[in-house]
Design an enzyme around this catalytic site. Structure first.
Site, PDB file in Angstrom:
ATOM      1  N   HIS A 207      35.040  51.607 158.600  1.00 20.44           N
ATOM      2  CA  HIS A 207      36.169  52.466 158.256  1.00 20.44           C
ATOM      3  C   HIS A 207      36.323  52.750 156.769  1.00 20.44           C
ATOM      4  O   HIS A 207      37.140  53.558 156.387  1.00 20.44           O
ATOM      5  CB  HIS A 207      37.485  51.878 158.782  1.00 20.44           C
ATOM      6  CG  HIS A 207      38.001  50.744 157.953  1.00 20.44           C
ATOM      7  ND1 HIS A 207      37.526  49.471 158.072  1.00 20.44           N
ATOM      8  CD2 HIS A 207      38.919  50.707 156.963  1.00 20.44           C
ATOM      9  CE1 HIS A 207      38.145  48.689 157.201  1.00 20.44           C
ATOM     10  NE2 HIS A 207      38.996  49.410 156.509  1.00 20.44           N
TER      11      HIS A 207
HETATM   12  C1  UD1 Z   1      43.929  50.954 155.648  1.00 21.91           C
HETATM   13  C2  UD1 Z   1      43.903  50.147 154.365  1.00 21.91           C
HETATM   14  C3  UD1 Z   1      42.660  49.259 154.362  1.00 21.91           C
HETATM   15  C4  UD1 Z   1      42.531  48.439 155.635  1.00 21.91           C
HETATM   16  C5  UD1 Z   1      42.577  49.392 156.823  1.00 21.91           C
HETATM   17  C6  UD1 Z   1      42.456  48.648 158.134  1.00 21.91           C
HETATM   18  C7  UD1 Z   1      44.846  51.204 152.355  1.00 21.91           C
HETATM   19  C8  UD1 Z   1      44.511  51.895 151.094  1.00 21.91           C
HETATM   20  N1  UD1 Z   1      43.811  51.007 153.193  1.00 21.91           N
HETATM   21  O1  UD1 Z   1      42.843  51.874 155.582  1.00 21.91           O
HETATM   22  O2  UD1 Z   1      42.760  48.373 153.265  1.00 21.91           O
HETATM   23  O3  UD1 Z   1      41.316  47.732 155.630  1.00 21.91           O
HETATM   24  O4  UD1 Z   1      43.821  50.104 156.763  1.00 21.91           O
HETATM   25  O5  UD1 Z   1      42.609  49.483 159.224  1.00 21.91           O
HETATM   26  O6  UD1 Z   1      45.982  50.854 152.566  1.00 21.91           O
HETATM   27  N2  UD1 Z   1      45.257  56.789 161.350  1.00 21.91           N
HETATM   28  C9  UD1 Z   1      45.588  57.025 162.666  1.00 21.91           C
HETATM   29  N3  UD1 Z   1      46.381  56.128 163.298  1.00 21.91           N
HETATM   30  C10 UD1 Z   1      46.879  55.042 162.681  1.00 21.91           C
HETATM   31  C11 UD1 Z   1      46.536  54.820 161.341  1.00 21.91           C
HETATM   32  C12 UD1 Z   1      45.728  55.693 160.691  1.00 21.91           C
HETATM   33  O7  UD1 Z   1      45.169  58.001 163.256  1.00 21.91           O
HETATM   34  O8  UD1 Z   1      47.611  54.265 163.333  1.00 21.91           O
HETATM   35  C13 UD1 Z   1      44.359  57.733 160.653  1.00 21.91           C
HETATM   36  C14 UD1 Z   1      45.120  58.689 159.770  1.00 21.91           C
HETATM   37  O9  UD1 Z   1      44.696  59.972 160.064  1.00 21.91           O
HETATM   38  C15 UD1 Z   1      44.729  58.361 158.352  1.00 21.91           C
HETATM   39  C16 UD1 Z   1      43.459  57.547 158.508  1.00 21.91           C
HETATM   40  O10 UD1 Z   1      43.468  57.009 159.836  1.00 21.91           O
HETATM   41  O11 UD1 Z   1      44.523  59.481 157.569  1.00 21.91           O
HETATM   42  C17 UD1 Z   1      43.415  56.433 157.527  1.00 21.91           C
HETATM   43  O12 UD1 Z   1      44.598  55.608 157.557  1.00 21.91           O
HETATM   44  P1  UD1 Z   1      45.135  54.903 156.220  1.00 21.91           P
HETATM   45  O13 UD1 Z   1      46.271  54.033 156.532  1.00 21.91           O
HETATM   46  O14 UD1 Z   1      45.325  55.942 155.191  1.00 21.91           O
HETATM   47  O15 UD1 Z   1      43.938  54.041 155.704  1.00 21.91           O
HETATM   48  P2  UD1 Z   1      42.841  53.190 156.483  1.00 21.91           P
HETATM   49  O16 UD1 Z   1      41.548  53.851 156.297  1.00 21.91           O
HETATM   50  O17 UD1 Z   1      43.288  52.835 157.865  1.00 21.91           O
END
Ligand code: UD1
Length: 367
Positions: A207
């Site tokens: 991820h």
């Molecule tokens: C986040 C954390 C990372 C952690 C990871 C574990 C930061 C900077 N990053 O990264 O340290 O290792 O979580 O999962 O805080 N999304 C969904 N559903 C959800 C959550 C996210 O669809 O429930 C999608 C969203 O479109 C979003 C993307 O995933 O744009 C990324 O989510 P985000 O929370 O921005 O960062 P992660 O890559 O999950």
């Protein structure tokens, strides 16, 4: 009686807060606990399932922040969390890990002169291109109590000018959760649901933006996986960020063409723990999984250029291999052909980290 606000936001936070809340719950006359969920992760599989699996109480306050750019997500958490702090006037805010919610809440708290405790302080990848590294460095600078998981973290903090008295080496709360849930998880035999044989499959997670947001890099990783799955089955519970990128780049068919590859939704805590424990090898770019595989004695190849968790290499089962396809293929083959190594757990990864944290908080007058 002291009022403590615990903050969770994203998937890796839930297993870290669970043992701390449980331990504090043993002293109901001393601690009043409030759980705030920022809503950084909001899908059932990224959030709710962990509350069920870990027996976490429902959040008292849900900020519902959701996804967005780093600035938007961090700012939304800050604005909404400030209102909560002003309303609740806690004696301490406890944040865990390195996600955007961790930094956002720590920053708001310190500006309102409320003490901040950071659990998992002092880990450093020394790679400022990682958003998590920025979150770690800044959160540690503004925290009043810094609880560390591994021995080298103190050195990192001292180098950054943090006072020694603020640093407490307590061990790893994520390992508290793993040890507490291992028996129940392993009884699930989730691998059988996927038609996998014990010790004969690879578990994969991906991820990190550095692996999945760049089309050429992701294509290279998929090429390596295509080769690897010719001999060994792969189970891939895909993170929503990765699923989105695979769609955007039109790589869906590449995965479909791999006969020995199973792509799944993100999994709950117990199922994933069972799948890790029974795997022959884990391929990942996660932080926490490097630690969990070390305790489970399962080989782990980390598709990154660095790690903030060096103890997993020095004492555990982890190897850092980067994301070049030929290296992923050759390192995977060499693990599959080698006999399995057993290791001793790193110091204080013994299931008692939360109890050390709570004892220190009591000693410091936070009860
Ligand atoms: C986040 C954390 C990372 C952690 C990871 C574990 C930061 C900077 N990053 O990264 O340290 O290792 O979580 O999962 O805080 N999304 C969904 N559903 C959800 C959550 C996210 O669809 O429930 C999608 C969203 O479109 C979003 C993307 O995933 O744009 C990324 O989510 P985000 O929370 O921005 O960062 P992660 O890559 O999950």
């Amino acid at each position: 009686m002291k009022k403590i606000i615990h903050v969770v936001g994203a998937r890796p936070n839930f297993m870290k807060i669970a043992p701390i809340m449980e331990e504090m719950g043993k002293f109901p006359d001393h601690f009043q606990q409030l759980l705030v969920h920022t809503g950084q992760h909001y899908d059932r599989e990224m959030s709710k399932v962990f509350f069920e699996d870990l027996g976490l109480p429902e959040p008292d306050i849900y900020l519902g922040v959701g996804s967005g750019s780093h600035a938007r997500q961090t700012a939304e958490v800050m604005v909404r969390f400030e209102d909560i702090l002003l309303e609740e006037s806690p004696d301490l805010v406890l944040v865990v890990g390195d996600v955007n919610s961790t930094l956002a809440c720590a920053l708001v708290t310190s500006k309102l002169y409320v003490p901040v405790a950071h659990v998992e302080a002092g880990l450093r990848s020394f790679d400022r291109d990682m958003p998590e590294e920025i979150n770690r460095v800044l959160t540690d600078q503004i925290s009043d109590l810094l609880f560390t998981t591994e021995i080298g973290a103190r050195e990192n903090l001292l180098r950054e000018g943090i006072q020694d008295e603020k640093i407490h080496f307590v061990g790893n709360v994520m390992i508290d959760t793993l040890l507490a849930n291992k028996e129940q998880a392993l009884a699930q035999r989730t691998f059988e649901e996927y038609g996998l044989q014990e010790g004969e499959y690879i578990l994969l997670t991906l991820h990190r933006p550095s692996n999945v947001d760049d089309q050429t890099t992701l294509e290279g990783i998929l090429y390596a996986l295509m080769e690897i799955q010719r001999d060994t089955r792969i189970l891939f519970p895909a993170h929503p960020r990765t699923t989105q990128r695979i769609q955007e780049f039109g790589f869906h068919q590449k995965l479909e063409d791999m006969n020995n590859m199973t792509v799944a939704e993100p999994l709950g805590y117990l199922s994933f723990l069972d799948l890790m424990a029974h795997a022959r090898l884990v391929l990942t770019d996660s932080g926490g999984i490097q630690e969990e595989t070390t305790i489970l004695d399962v080989p782990c190849l980390t598709l990154r250029e660095n790690t903030e968790r060096p103890v997993t290499i020095k004492e555990g089962t982890n190897q850092i291999i980067g994301n070049k396809p030929e290296v992923i293929i050759s390192e995977t083959k060499s693990i599959l052909n080698a006999s399995q190594k057993t290791t001793n757990p790193p110091e204080k990864w013994d299931g008692q980290a939360a109890s050390r944290i709570v004892s220190i908080l009591r000693r410091e007058g936070f009860d």
